[in-house]
Design a protein around this motif. Structure first.
Motif, short mmCIF file in Angstrom:
data_model
loop_
_atom_site.label_atom_id
_atom_site.label_comp_id
_atom_site.label_asym_id
_atom_site.label_seq_id
_atom_site.Cartn_x
_atom_site.Cartn_y
_atom_site.Cartn_z
N ILE A 299 -10.24 15.53 13.53
CA ILE A 299 -9.74 14.91 14.64
C ILE A 299 -8.57 13.90 13.88
O ILE A 299 -7.29 14.59 14.25
CB ILE A 299 -10.08 13.55 14.62
CG1 ILE A 299 -11.33 14.60 15.57
CG2 ILE A 299 -9.54 13.15 15.47
CD1 ILE A 299 -12.93 13.21 16.56
N ALA A 300 -8.73 13.36 13.01
CA ALA A 300 -7.69 13.33 11.42
C ALA A 300 -7.48 13.44 10.30
O ALA A 300 -8.68 13.15 9.62
CB ALA A 300 -7.42 11.37 12.25
N GLU A 301 -6.29 13.22 8.89
CA GLU A 301 -5.95 12.70 7.78
C GLU A 301 -6.72 11.68 7.85
O GLU A 301 -5.79 10.64 8.58
CB GLU A 301 -4.52 13.70 7.83
CG GLU A 301 -4.53 13.30 6.17
CD GLU A 301 -2.94 13.64 5.95
OE1 GLU A 301 -2.63 12.40 5.23
OE2 GLU A 301 -2.30 13.64 7.82
N VAL A 302 -7.16 10.92 6.72
CA VAL A 302 -7.11 9.50 6.64
C VAL A 302 -6.67 8.63 5.66
O VAL A 302 -6.49 9.79 4.59
CB VAL A 302 -8.60 9.18 6.31
CG1 VAL A 302 -8.44 7.76 6.08
CG2 VAL A 302 -9.60 9.43 6.81
N GLU A 303 -5.68 8.41 5.48
CA GLU A 303 -4.44 8.09 3.70
C GLU A 303 -5.00 6.55 3.52
O GLU A 303 -5.38 5.50 5.08
CB GLU A 303 -3.40 8.17 4.99
CG GLU A 303 -2.75 8.06 3.55
CD GLU A 303 -0.48 7.59 4.11
OE1 GLU A 303 -0.52 8.27 4.37
OE2 GLU A 303 -0.11 6.29 3.81
N LYS A 304 -5.12 6.20 2.15
CA LYS A 304 -6.06 4.77 2.21
C LYS A 304 -4.96 4.60 1.03
O LYS A 304 -4.17 4.65 0.11
CB LYS A 304 -6.92 5.22 0.75
CG LYS A 304 -8.46 5.88 1.88
CD LYS A 304 -9.67 5.94 1.12
CE LYS A 304 -9.14 7.62 0.45
NZ LYS A 304 -10.52 7.99 -0.10
N ASN A 305 -4.06 2.80 1.31
CA ASN A 305 -3.41 2.35 1.13
C ASN A 305 -4.53 1.25 0.54
O ASN A 305 -4.08 0.02 1.04
CB ASN A 305 -2.40 1.91 1.46
CG ASN A 305 -1.55 3.09 2.82
OD1 ASN A 305 -1.44 4.03 1.39
ND2 ASN A 305 -0.95 2.46 3.02
N PHE A 306 -4.72 1.35 -0.67
CA PHE A 306 -5.99 -0.09 -0.66
C PHE A 306 -5.03 -0.54 -2.41
O PHE A 306 -4.69 0.11 -2.79
CB PHE A 306 -7.28 0.78 -2.22
CG PHE A 306 -8.24 1.08 -1.39
CD1 PHE A 306 -7.48 1.25 0.78
CD2 PHE A 306 -9.01 1.95 -1.14
CE1 PHE A 306 -8.76 1.52 1.81
CE2 PHE A 306 -9.90 2.38 -0.65
CZ PHE A 306 -10.07 2.11 0.60
N GLY A 307 -5.21 -1.77 -2.16
CA GLY A 307 -4.45 -2.97 -2.37
C GLY A 307 -5.61 -3.32 -3.70
O GLY A 307 -6.87 -3.17 -3.34
N GLU A 308 -5.38 -4.00 -4.98
CA GLU A 308 -5.87 -4.37 -5.51
C GLU A 308 -7.20 -5.51 -5.53
O GLU A 308 -6.04 -7.12 -4.57
CB GLU A 308 -5.11 -5.05 -6.61
CG GLU A 308 -6.12 -5.20 -8.24
CD GLU A 308 -6.21 -5.07 -9.14
OE1 GLU A 308 -5.93 -5.63 -10.28
OE2 GLU A 308 -4.87 -3.87 -10.40
N LEU A 309 -8.09 -6.40 -4.15
CA LEU A 309 -8.80 -7.09 -4.07
C LEU A 309 -9.49 -7.46 -4.91
O LEU A 309 -10.90 -7.24 -5.37
CB LEU A 309 -9.81 -6.29 -3.07
CG LEU A 309 -8.90 -5.40 -1.28
CD1 LEU A 309 -9.85 -5.44 -0.24
CD2 LEU A 309 -8.05 -6.58 -1.43
#
Ligand SMILES: Nc1ncnc2c1ncn2[C@@H]1O[C@H](COP(=O)(O)OP(=O)(O)OP(=O)(O)O)[C@@H](O)[C@H]1O
Ligand SMILES: [Mg+2]
Length: 433
Positions: A299-309
């Motif tokens: 269904i979808a491509e998943v894009e991850k923009n993870f910051g430092e948490l």
């Protein structure tokens, strides 16, 4: 000596006042004199509005004039004007009503020529009836209020029951997943170790065959050399040897991925579901993505923009549940027909909070529905497809964390949910988890 008629007129338990067309009182009985504490001689002959200065002058004059004109009578109920005459109640019920509540009647008295000569006003004490009715009204209002409150409680109970059902469902899915993960773990373990052995055996065979070939070449026996070459060509040995290595490497990668998924499943469905823990939210998202991967795959491509948490103090299983709900909703909003479906997950650290933004380019939510989506049972999905509990449950979970969940959406363009979670919980909040 008064006549019986006069006696009756004087003593009847109804106030009777007769006025002429100029509002001069011509006659009144004891009920009136008793309640005004004036003599009959003082009242008779006086101007109605002087003797009773609290009467609504203009209003009553208009009424009297219309009776003169139309020769009709008129009823003034206590509900309309509770105390037309300012009399004390003859049966005051302390604390409730000291003033007499009255029903009054106005009717014309006709002379021999059938013309109105006077107007008679009667006053009946309706205090007891009125008080009873008012009490009944109060009771009925109270009952109505209680009924509404009961309905509210019933609704709340129903809502809690359904939330419980949904979390039980999630918990049993978790248990099931943990069970399956455990069962898969063992065979995956020995397959992985077998593959490691297979890989090294294949390398051995590869090197042995290489050595045979070298020996054959040194023999300088054309016949043997040719036959071996034929066999090698017939069985495509060179390719097979190469492919065995890459097949084994690929399978080994595959098994490592299975191991990874199983680990995530186990972590995702930890038994200690209601423990507050300092958790890596980015890792939680990765685990959740593995769990919902099959829902989103085509269904979808998943894009991850993870910051430092920083680690976030939370109930990890419940936060995962929110992520599952949001990701599944995003996938459903995009649907299988869209070719460029995309879900973006962004995480960010802001002061004392972390923010998780899940955006999709699905069908969006119209303004009318946007205010309802967090309501329990609100769903636009077909019967059997959605219960409408996902977002309401998610909202409750985020509120339990003293966090916030908001939504922005553009019809036909997509939707974006933002969750913000405090990094630490204060002691009071933890108690009611
Ligand atoms: N990302 C989204 N894009 C478009 N609409 C959405 C999105 N997320 C939620 N909605 C709308 O909000 C409604 C409520 O969502 P919710 O998750 O509470 O229930 P549901 O998905 O319908 O059912 P359930 O989650 O119980 O299976 C959905 O029916 C849908 O109309
Ligand atoms: Mg949903």
């Amino acid at each position: 000596m008064k006549t019986l008629l006069e006696q009756t007129f004087s003593q009847v338990n109804i106030g009777i006042l007769v006025v002429d067309k100029q509002y001069i009182i011509t006659l009144c009985n004891d009920f009136i004199t008793n309640h005004t504490q004036q003599d009959n001689t003082e009242i008779v002959g006086s101007y109605l509005f002087n003797t009773f200065p609290t009467l609504p002058k203009k209003w009553l004059q208009r009424r009297i004039d219309s009776i003169v004109l139309l020769k009709n009578s008129s009823f003034i109920s206590w509900e309309q004007r509770p105390s037309l005459f300012d009399f004390a109640s003859s049966r005051p019920i302390t604390g409730i009503n000291e003033k007499m509540i009255q029903n009054c009647t106005l009717f014309p008295i006709l002379d021999d020529e059938n013309q109105v000569s006077h107007i008679c006003i009667t006053v009946t004490d309706a205090t007891a009836t009125a008080v009873t009715q008012l009490r009944l009204k109060q009771i009925s209002n109270r009952l109505n209020k209680e009924k509404k409150e009961q309905q509210r409680l019933i609704d709340k109970l129903e809502e809690t029951k359904n939330q419980l059902l949904q979390s039980e469902k999630m918990a049993s899915i978790g248990q099931l997943a943990a069970g399956v993960a455990h069962e898969i773990n063992n065979p995956v373990g020995f397959i992985k170790s077998n593959f490691a052995s297979l890989k090294s055996y294949a390398e051995d065979i590869n090197s042995a065959i290489g050595k045979y070939n070298d020996i054959i070449r040194t023999l300088e026996n054309e016949v043997v050399y040719e036959s071996v070459d034929n066999i090698n060509n017939e069985h495509d040995v060179e390719f097979v040897l190469e492919d065995i290595t890459s097949l084994l490497t690929e399978s080994f990668d595959g098994i490592s991925r299975i191991e990874d998924i199983v680990k995530s499943l186990k972590h995702f469905s930890r038994a200690d579901t209601n423990q507050w823990e300092k958790t890596d939210i980015n890792q939680g998202i990765e685990e959740t993505l593995k769990v919902v991967a099959h829902e989103l795959k085509y269904i979808a491509e998943v894009e991850k923009n993870f910051g430092e948490l920083p680690p976030v103090e939370c109930l990890p299983m419940q936060v995962n549940q929110v992520l599952v709900n949001l990701l599944v909703n995003a996938g459903q909003a995009i649907g299988p027909d869209k070719s460029d479906g995309k879900i973006t997950i962004t995480t960010q650290h802001k002061n004392q909070y972390v923010a998780i933004v899940i955006s999709d380019n699905g069908k969006g939510i119209n303004e009318e529905n946007l205010v309802k989506i967090f309501d329990p049972f609100f769903t636009t999905k077909a019967v059997g497809q959605g219960t409408g509990l996902g977002l309401s449950l998610s909202y409750n979970i985020i509120k339990k964390h003293s966090g916030d969940i908001t939504v922005e959406s553009a019809l036909g363009k997509g939707t974006s949910f933002t969750i913000s979670l405090p990094i630490t919980q204060n002691a009071d909040d933890e108690l009611d988890s």
